[in-house]
Design an enzyme around this catalytic site. Structure first.
Site, PDB file in Angstrom:
ATOM      1  N   ASP A 142     -46.351 -26.589 -30.703  1.00 23.67           N
ATOM      2  CA  ASP A 142     -47.096 -27.609 -29.962  1.00 23.67           C
ATOM      3  C   ASP A 142     -48.589 -27.342 -30.125  1.00 23.67           C
ATOM      4  O   ASP A 142     -49.067 -26.213 -29.938  1.00 23.67           O
ATOM      5  CB  ASP A 142     -46.726 -27.583 -28.480  1.00 23.67           C
ATOM      6  CG  ASP A 142     -47.396 -28.710 -27.715  1.00 23.67           C
ATOM      7  OD1 ASP A 142     -47.005 -29.863 -27.922  1.00 23.67           O
ATOM      8  OD2 ASP A 142     -48.323 -28.412 -26.914  1.00 23.67           O
ATOM      9  N   GLU A 200     -47.683 -34.366 -30.895  1.00 27.23           N
ATOM     10  CA  GLU A 200     -48.307 -33.202 -31.501  1.00 27.23           C
ATOM     11  C   GLU A 200     -47.339 -32.031 -31.591  1.00 27.23           C
ATOM     12  O   GLU A 200     -47.758 -30.888 -31.746  1.00 27.23           O
ATOM     13  CB  GLU A 200     -49.560 -32.777 -30.710  1.00 27.23           C
ATOM     14  CG  GLU A 200     -49.304 -32.349 -29.276  1.00 27.23           C
ATOM     15  CD  GLU A 200     -49.354 -33.512 -28.295  1.00 27.23           C
ATOM     16  OE1 GLU A 200     -49.588 -33.271 -27.115  1.00 27.23           O
ATOM     17  OE2 GLU A 200     -49.176 -34.667 -28.726  1.00 27.23           O
TER      18      GLU A 200
END
Length: 1006
Positions: free
Chosen positions: A875, A919
């Site tokens: 992440d 993301e």
């Protein structure tokens, strides 16, 4: 002995008779005693009742007097008491004369007693009755008539004390005298009985016990004599045992000395045998290395020479040399196999397989050689073929291949049939009989008896005529026996042979059968994967032999790779320190530094932990493979190197080129990516001499041209092939096959289109097309039928089988070019759309859908093989702040940068990087433990931090992009699911972000 028995019987009879008499006398004495007691009790009862009569008469007179004189209110009680006395006296009197069991009174009486009761002038019975009547009269009188001068009262008062009492006293004395007399008589009888008993005991003692005692004394004397003899005999035995024990002790000591000496001899012999075996193994290993090294050069250069421009005569010579070299290599391999079997170094696997797969692999392997001799090669259809079993399919296939190879060698015409029969169950195992039946020269019983021995064939004539070493059947016999089976042959000279072997195999479980069915197509397709994904990879070739260097460089160049040479392990270390290579091919035996030492040094360095190292050596023993794997190498290739095996191993370990990069370039340039798999200048469009006869097409032939799409031409007619090649050669790279099975094999190399004839020698075109469409690896390749048959029914059948077009001979060159060009363009666009559907359009890595498919597949594979599967969640930290500060284009560049950093660290084709959403990215790492996943995640994290730190420095102030990693590792069990692994990785990712971000949370407890 008879006299003693008669005496014993006589004594026994006397003893029993005496006991019987004693028992009778004792019984008589007891009865006498009982009668005495009974007589005494009866006398006592009679006397008591008789005496009670006297007492009752007196009481009756007293109560009568009291009744007369009593006051009126007292007379009722006196009347009742008087009545009771009368009744009791009445009952006692009747009991004395008639008998009463309750009062123990007899029902008979003596004559004297009877006379006293009933005879004479004043019998006692009459007196008692008169007395009782007077009392009853008095009781019936009313109170007013009661007076002292009443006659009844006077009778009671006068008669009672006088006459009645005297008579009753006389009766009591009479009863007493009679009872005493009876008791005296019974006592005399009892005394007589006891005297008789004593007399009998005295007689028994004199005539029975005395002889018995004498006999017993004699027996005791004989017993004492026997005991004395027994003790003397035991003493003698003890002396003999002691002597024998001493002899045995001496013999045992001598035997121990001999055993110790023999053990020492055997230990010496064992050590000598082990040393000899080690020397033998070392000698064979050295010889194998020394023979395989020049063989590698011979076979390698022959392969390269076959791909060069040769005329028909030269090509024929080279093929014959190649065949001879292959035969020599087979002999070498057989000798090595036989040596390993003799040494017990062959380990068997236990994994599921399908008998049909084994048989079809043998059919595919020998189809070309069988077709060349005009032999029909087939499988007998039976239901057991499709049932899965557990065993060693590699060794079973080796036995089948030996038997099929022999059948083809010794069969000139006719057919060869493979079959499997179910023979019944052996406990939980199924007994199977594998057969290879041929119509060859057959065997006589004498010839059959000599088979299955090393270096033995039917006879010397057979050896000279057909060639071979006779090792194949010996190896097959040892392998079958190692698997717990038996092998044999049924043959008739001139009529053919049936070689068979029987095994008891455990049926595979339903789960293993399902996994076997699911995994088989993938495995088949991967064996012939195209080498385009690894093109331009940089390899370090560590080899000291110049000839082997030249062979390896030529092979690697034809695969589109860029090799660099190091002459020994030391040079390899120096070059690896200076630059990074995608893979290292390492020889073992080299000067300065050998391959094992160099591998250990590479693995010890931080930069060398992840680079794949493949041993490429002439050391071909299983122990050599184990040694290189234990040293830290990833795989092993034995020399002589087979180009297909080399390509398969490189595809397994080299990271694939990014398909998304090619797709993006195609979108940008407006054209599809080039399908060329060849290195620049590696080959040219030199079509083989099509004027040669059809024998030139006995094996599949590839005709290469650079930067051209690949086409597969399948036709058994040389003229048709020559015509199609002349039309298409200028624009395409051509692969040529003359049989259906060859076409199926070459189709796995990924041509962009197949031109397929309908009539083929082994499998017709329709069946080839169906199999191509049934295999996921070739299902998307367009097929155009090219045939001289203009039958519309055949054309419809071809289209139904999966073909995209149908061209009828004779055809126009322009039409053929146009149709091929159209379908190739359609194929490229379809491939492009498929690639785009599987990739994330922004980063070029796999998308979520592709990741889910790969996760499910790798999960099943890891569960079946029980290997670890790791997953890393990534992440981007502060991504929203970066996106808001610098704008969406910069945010997109950041996501692409993260993908590039992660992709650069993936070295294995099986590893997968995918964009999970937003993301977030995810890494799927098969056969990777927790430590390996954490190490890779840390390397990627560091690369991302370094890359975006430089970017932040260049842009000045602002948020810095980093990444947090959550790792999870599991060896799947039947209860787990892929979602379990995802949840573990997601949980660890959350912990990494909660712990400060820009960190790796390893798979603790995962």
């Amino acid at each position: 002995m008879n006299a003693q028995r008669r005496l014993s019987r006589a004594l026994t009879l006397r003893y029993i008779s005496a006991l019987a008499l004693i028992a009778c006398l004792a019984t008589a004495a007891w009865m006498s005693l009982h009668l005495v007691i009974s007589a005494q009790e009866t006398t006592a009862a009679v006397v008591n009742v008789s005496g009670r009569q006297r007492m009752l008469s007196q009481r009756m007179a007293l109560l009568a007097l009291q009744l007369v004189k009593a006051a009126p209110d007292e007379r009722a009680d006196l009347r009742e008491r008087l009545q009771q006395t009368v009744d009791l006296m009445q009952r006692s009197h009747l009991g004395l004369i008639q008998g009463d069991a309750e009062m123990n009174l007899p029902d008979s009486m003596s004559e004297t007693v009877r006379a006293l009761y009933f005879d004479g002038d004043a019998p006692l019975d009459r007196q008692v009755r008169a007395y009782l009547d007077a009392a009853r009269i008095l009781l019936r009188l009313p109170d007013a008539q009661l007076s002292a001068d009443h006659p009844a009262l006077q009778h009671l008062l006068e008669v009672g004390p006088n006459t009645l009492l005297t008579a009753l006293d006389g009766m009591v004395w009479q009863y007493q005298r009679e009872g005493e007399a009876a008791v005296a008589r019974l006592n005399r009888i009892e005394t007589s009985v006891w005297l008789l008993t004593l007399l009998l005991l005295a007689l028994e003692l004199a005539f029975i016990f005395r002889p018995f005692s004498q006999r017993l004394h004699q027996l005791m004397g004989a017993l004492n004599d026997a005991q004395g003899r027994l003790e003397r005999h035991l003493e003698t035995l003890e002396q003999q045992v002691a002597a024998r024990t001493h002899e045995l002790q001496v013999a045992r000591d001598h035997l121990e000395e001999r055993v110790a000496a023999r053990t020492a001899e055997l230990e010496t012999a064992r050590r000598a045998a082990e040393a000899a075996s080690a020397d033998k193994s070392q000698f064979l290993a050295n010889m194998s290395h020394e023979i395989r090294t020049p063989m590698n050069a011979v076979l390698g250069f022959l392969d390269i020479l076959l791909d060069s421009r040769l005329d028909a005569e030269q090509s024929g010579y080279v093929r014959k040399i190649r065949q001879a070299a292959d035969a020599l290599l087979r002999i070498l391999n057989d000798i090595l196999d036989l040596t390993k079997l003799d040494a017990g170094a062959v380990a068997l696997e236990q994994r599921p397989f399908l008998p049909e797969t084994l048989l079809r692999q043998s059919i595919d392997l020998f189809s070309v050689s069988a077709h060349a001799k005009g032999l029909a090669l087939g499988i007998a259809p039976v239901p057991i073929l499709s049932q899965a079993f557990r065993g060693d399919p590699l060794r079973l296939g080796q036995v089948l291949n030996n038997l099929v190879g022999n059948a083809i060698k010794f069969t000139e015409h006719g057919s060869i049939r493979l079959s499997v029969q179910a023979l019944g169950r052996d406990g939980e195992r199924q007994r199977l009989r594998f057969e290879v039946q041929d119509s060859g020269i057959g065997l006589t019983p004498e010839q059959a008896a000599r088979l299955f021995q090393p270096f033995s064939q039917a006879d010397e004539t057979t050896t000279r005529r057909f060639g071979g070493t006779g090792l194949g059947l010996a190896i097959s016999k040892q392998l079958v026996e190692l698997m717990g089976g038996e092998i044999g042959v049924d043959a008739v000279a001139g009529e053919g042979s049936t070689f068979w072997f029987c095994l008891a195999l455990e049926p595979a479980s339903p789960a293993e059968t399902a996994d076997l069915g699911a995994a088989a197509p993938v495995k088949a397709a991967s064996a012939y994967r195209r080498t385009a994904p690894i093109r331009d990879a940089e390899l370090l070739l560590v080899e000291d032999n110049l000839t082997n260097q030249a062979v390896a460089l030529a092979m690697l160049g034809k695969l589109g790779l860029r090799p660099t040479v190091a002459n020994n392990g030391q040079e390899a270390l120096e070059q690896l320190k200076q630059r990074r290579f995608d893979l290292v091919l390492m020889d073992l035996h080299m000067p300065v530094m050998d391959g094992l030492t160099a591998t250990a040094a590479i693995r010890a360095a931080d930069w060398g932990r992840d680079i794949p190292i493949i041993a490429m050596t002439a050391a071909a023993f299983e122990s050599d493979r184990d040694k290189v794997l234990a040293a830290g190498m990833n795989d092993h290739i034995a020399k002589p190197v087979d180009p297909q095996q080399l390509a398969a191993v490189l595809l397994r370990w080299l990271p694939a080129a990014s398909e998304s990069a090619a797709a993006q370039a195609a979108l940008t340039a407006g054209d599809a990516p080039s399908p060329d798999d060849q290195a620049p200048g590696a080959g040219n469009a030199a079509m083989i001499n099509l004027d040669a006869d059809s024998q030139d097409f006995a094996h599949p032939v590839a005709v290469d041209a650079p930067d051209h799409p690949r086409l597969l031409l399948v036709d058994d007619d040389p003229t048709s092939l020559r015509l199609a090649a002349s039309i298409l050669d200028a624009d395409y790279t051509l692969l040529v096959a003359t049989a259906g099975r060859d076409a199926l094999e070459l189709a796995a190399e990924g041509p962009e289109l197949i031109l397929l004839d309908h009539h083929l020698p082994d499998i017709d075109g329709l069946e080839v097309c169906r199999r191509l469409k049934a295999d996921p690896a070739s299902a998307e390749i367009p097929v155009i039928f090219v045939t001289g048959n203009q039958d519309p029914v055949l054309e419809a059948a071809g289209l139904e089988a999966g073909a995209v077009d149908f061209v009828t001979k004779p055809y126009s060159a322009a039409v053929l070019r146009a149709r091929v060009c159209t379908h190739v363009a359609l194929k490229r666009k379809s491939d492009l759309l498929t690639a785009l559907a599987q990739r994330d359009s922004l980063t070029g890595v796999a998308n979520r859908r592709t990741f889910d498919q790969h996760l499910e597949k790798e999960w099943r594979l890891a569960r079946r093989q029980q290997t670890p599967l790791s997953l890393v969640m990534i992440d981007a930290d502060h991504f929203k702040a970066v996106n808001d500060t610098f704008g969406h284009p910069v945010g997109d560049q950041c996501l692409r940068g993260i993908a590039q950093c992660a992709s650069a660290h993936l070295k294995r084709p099986a590893d997968l990087l995918a964009r999970y959403g937003g993301e977030e990215f995810v890494l799927l790492l098969p056969q990777t433990d927790a430590a390996g996943a954490a190490h890779l995640a840390e390397a990627i994290r560091s690369a991302i931090e370094t890359r975006f730190a430089r970017a932040a420095d260049a842009h000045g102030e602002g948020p810095r992009l980093t990444a947090s990693f959550g790792c999870a590792t599991q060896t799947p069990s039947a209860q787990d699911t892929p979602e379990t692994l995802l949840k573990l990785a997601d949980r660890n990712l959350y912990q990494a972000k909660a712990g400060g971000r820009n960190r790796v949370e390893p798979a603790v407890g995962g």
